[in-house]
Design a protein around this motif. Sequence first.
Motif, PDB file in Angstrom:
ATOM      1  N   THR A  89      17.556   8.420  -8.280  1.00 57.62           N
ATOM      2  CA  THR A  89      17.650   7.032  -7.646  1.00 57.62           C
ATOM      3  C   THR A  89      18.753   7.136  -6.663  1.00 57.62           C
ATOM      4  N   GLY A  90      19.971   8.070  -6.812  1.00 58.06           N
ATOM      5  CA  GLY A  90      20.681   8.185  -5.643  1.00 58.06           C
ATOM      6  C   GLY A  90      20.079   8.970  -4.658  1.00 58.06           C
ATOM      7  N   MET A  91      19.109  10.092  -4.665  1.00 62.45           N
ATOM      8  CA  MET A  91      18.257  10.668  -3.884  1.00 62.45           C
ATOM      9  C   MET A  91      17.480   9.583  -3.215  1.00 62.45           C
ATOM     10  N   GLY A  92      16.782   8.934  -3.957  1.00 55.21           N
ATOM     11  CA  GLY A  92      15.752   7.922  -3.346  1.00 55.21           C
ATOM     12  C   GLY A  92      16.448   7.167  -2.226  1.00 55.21           C
ATOM     13  N   TYR A  93      17.392   6.488  -2.711  1.00 55.37           N
ATOM     14  CA  TYR A  93      18.207   5.577  -1.610  1.00 55.37           C
ATOM     15  C   TYR A  93      18.755   6.569  -0.325  1.00 55.37           C
ATOM     16  N   ALA A 137       0.809  -1.149  -0.121  1.00 53.77           N
ATOM     17  CA  ALA A 137       0.018  -0.085   0.056  1.00 53.77           C
ATOM     18  C   ALA A 137       0.803   1.371  -0.070  1.00 53.77           C
ATOM     19  N   THR A 138       1.867   1.283   0.750  1.00 50.79           N
ATOM     20  CA  THR A 138       2.783   2.413   0.951  1.00 50.79           C
ATOM     21  C   THR A 138       3.543   2.752  -0.475  1.00 50.79           C
ATOM     22  N   LEU A 139       3.791   1.464  -1.103  1.00 54.93           N
ATOM     23  CA  LEU A 139       4.592   1.505  -2.317  1.00 54.93           C
ATOM     24  C   LEU A 139       3.799   2.191  -3.433  1.00 54.93           C
ATOM     25  N   ALA A 196      10.405   3.977   0.118  1.00 56.15           N
ATOM     26  CA  ALA A 196      10.616   3.161  -1.412  1.00 56.15           C
ATOM     27  C   ALA A 196       9.409   3.528  -2.300  1.00 56.15           C
ATOM     28  N   GLY A 197       8.441   4.028  -1.845  1.00 59.66           N
ATOM     29  CA  GLY A 197       7.268   4.359  -2.816  1.00 59.66           C
ATOM     30  C   GLY A 197       7.586   5.617  -3.314  1.00 59.66           C
ATOM     31  N   SER A 208      -0.965   4.138  -1.489  1.00 60.16           N
ATOM     32  CA  SER A 208      -0.828   5.181  -0.489  1.00 60.16           C
ATOM     33  C   SER A 208       0.623   5.895  -0.703  1.00 60.16           C
ATOM     34  N   ASN A 209       1.056   5.962  -2.140  1.00 67.94           N
ATOM     35  CA  ASN A 209       2.253   6.508  -2.383  1.00 67.94           C
ATOM     36  C   ASN A 209       2.411   7.964  -1.660  1.00 67.94           C
ATOM     37  N   ILE A 210       3.418   8.019  -0.834  1.00 67.47           N
ATOM     38  CA  ILE A 210       3.432   9.466  -0.060  1.00 67.47           C
ATOM     39  C   ILE A 210       3.845  10.346  -0.982  1.00 67.47           C
TER      40      ILE A 210
END
Length: 197
Positions: free
Chosen positions: A41-45, A12-14, A144-145, A17-19
């Motif tokens: 992707t770097g910022m995501g990590y 759901a969070t992915l 992760a979402g 209900s993606n933030i």
Amino acid sequence: MSAVNLLMIFIATLLTSNIALTYLLGMCPFIALSKRLSTATGMGYAVIFVVTLTAAINWPIYHLVLVPLKAELIYYVVFIITIAAVVQLLEMLMEKFFPALQASFGIFLPLITVNCIVLAVSLFMILRDYDFVTSVVYSFGSSAGWTLAIAIMAAINEKLALVGDVPRGMKGPGIVMVSAGIIALAFMGFSGMVVVQ
């Protein structure tokens, strides 16, 4: 909480209900860093690391220190201090091991401290009265979402840069917000599957 419920919260969070796409949180770095997939992707990590670690630290601070002392009123301040400390740790680690990635983030790495996603996840875990494991799963899934959303957006922006047919008035944040709206509609297709309670 059972493993199935934890999996449902993660999915759901992915997706549903993606933030970033449901609550529209973290839009400043979302718009600014979604030009290149590698940077996004770097910022995501980095966001995954900070959000998960701060939630794992903030839960015991709240439940084992603030609640017994009847000092729940100051949890905002305590959470912000924890977030700032974790971001400082991340910045030092990136400076030591990934200097090129740190340079590409520019001002946005220290801005994770005030990124509303990090604080929102810690607040949601308190408001929803999650236990420790559920809080960690929720925080990891939420971050992760956000990473999934910014990576999709960066991939779209890279393709749009090759095509070059974006009207001048829509370039930059305009096309990002329109694309984010379309991605959010696509993610709504999963809404019948799971919902975060």
